[in-house]
Enzyme design. Sequence first.
Site, mmCIF file in Angstrom:
data_model
loop_
_atom_site.group_PDB
_atom_site.id
_atom_site.type_symbol
_atom_site.label_atom_id
_atom_site.label_comp_id
_atom_site.label_asym_id
_atom_site.label_seq_id
_atom_site.Cartn_x
_atom_site.Cartn_y
_atom_site.Cartn_z
ATOM 1 N N SER A 1 -33.706 -36.483 7.227
ATOM 2 C CA SER A 1 -32.181 -36.254 8.263
ATOM 3 C C SER A 1 -32.707 -35.638 9.317
ATOM 4 O O SER A 1 -33.680 -35.561 10.306
ATOM 5 C CB SER A 1 -31.145 -35.667 7.791
ATOM 6 O OG SER A 1 -29.809 -35.588 8.037
ATOM 7 N N ASP A 2 -31.758 -36.339 10.771
ATOM 8 C CA ASP A 2 -32.023 -35.849 11.807
ATOM 9 C C ASP A 2 -31.602 -36.241 12.455
ATOM 10 O O ASP A 2 -30.141 -37.279 11.843
ATOM 11 C CB ASP A 2 -32.936 -37.741 12.631
ATOM 12 C CG ASP A 2 -33.526 -36.227 14.220
ATOM 13 O OD1 ASP A 2 -34.904 -36.064 14.680
ATOM 14 O OD2 ASP A 2 -33.079 -37.286 15.478
ATOM 15 N N GLN A 3 -30.783 -35.255 13.627
ATOM 16 C CA GLN A 3 -29.368 -35.158 14.910
ATOM 17 C C GLN A 3 -30.052 -35.080 15.925
ATOM 18 O O GLN A 3 -30.855 -34.640 16.481
ATOM 19 C CB GLN A 3 -28.464 -34.040 13.954
ATOM 20 C CG GLN A 3 -27.829 -33.379 14.514
ATOM 21 C CD GLN A 3 -26.129 -32.448 14.369
ATOM 22 O OE1 GLN A 3 -27.682 -31.409 15.024
ATOM 23 N NE2 GLN A 3 -25.704 -32.463 13.320
ATOM 24 N N GLY B 1 -27.852 -38.686 11.408
ATOM 25 C CA GLY B 1 -29.072 -39.874 10.454
ATOM 26 C C GLY B 1 -29.790 -39.120 9.422
ATOM 27 O O GLY B 1 -29.954 -37.631 8.960
#
Length: 192
Positions: free
Chosen positions: A68-70, A105
């Site tokens: 995950s990425d933000q 993401g």
Amino acid sequence: MLPLLLASSSAYRRELLSRLRLPFTCCSPDIDESHRPGESATALVKRLAEEKARALASSHPAHLIIGSDQVAVLGERIIGKPHTFEKARQQLLDASGASVTFLTGLALLNSQTGHCQVDCVPFTVNMRTLDSTRIERYLHAEQPYDCAGSFKAEGLGVSLFQSTAGSDATSLIGLPLIRLVDMLLAEGVETP
């Protein structure tokens, strides 16, 4: 069920994933998180989420790996983690009375088959009009310097919001659980 691995060292993501009451382990991937020239914010978070998951695939065969990425987007500008009081103060001044969209993401990689599901979950925060005094009081109280957008939605930061819009509030904290459950179900994983 294949073992679950969270490709993150984030305490926020670890806490969120624990809500599903599924056993999992964590491992921090080592990837280059640089923004590529011309890359949209959506493409960036999807790419990084997948790269985080794939970075651990060889050392964790036969796992379901969650990446995950933000990023936060204000207008057309990506705003990251402020790291300092001064930068956080400026981010909140810039966001005062405006909308900040958080793009998270999410990737779920089956390292046994190589199949990877990738998505981006948006969530918008409409900020109250904030003055310097209120911003500084908030920053001294919560010190959200490791949070994109300079606030903690799961804490006092919610007091800075006028309203929110999105399909999954957990995406604001960094791991969209509703979409993750969809991905897990597609891999045959039942949640309690």
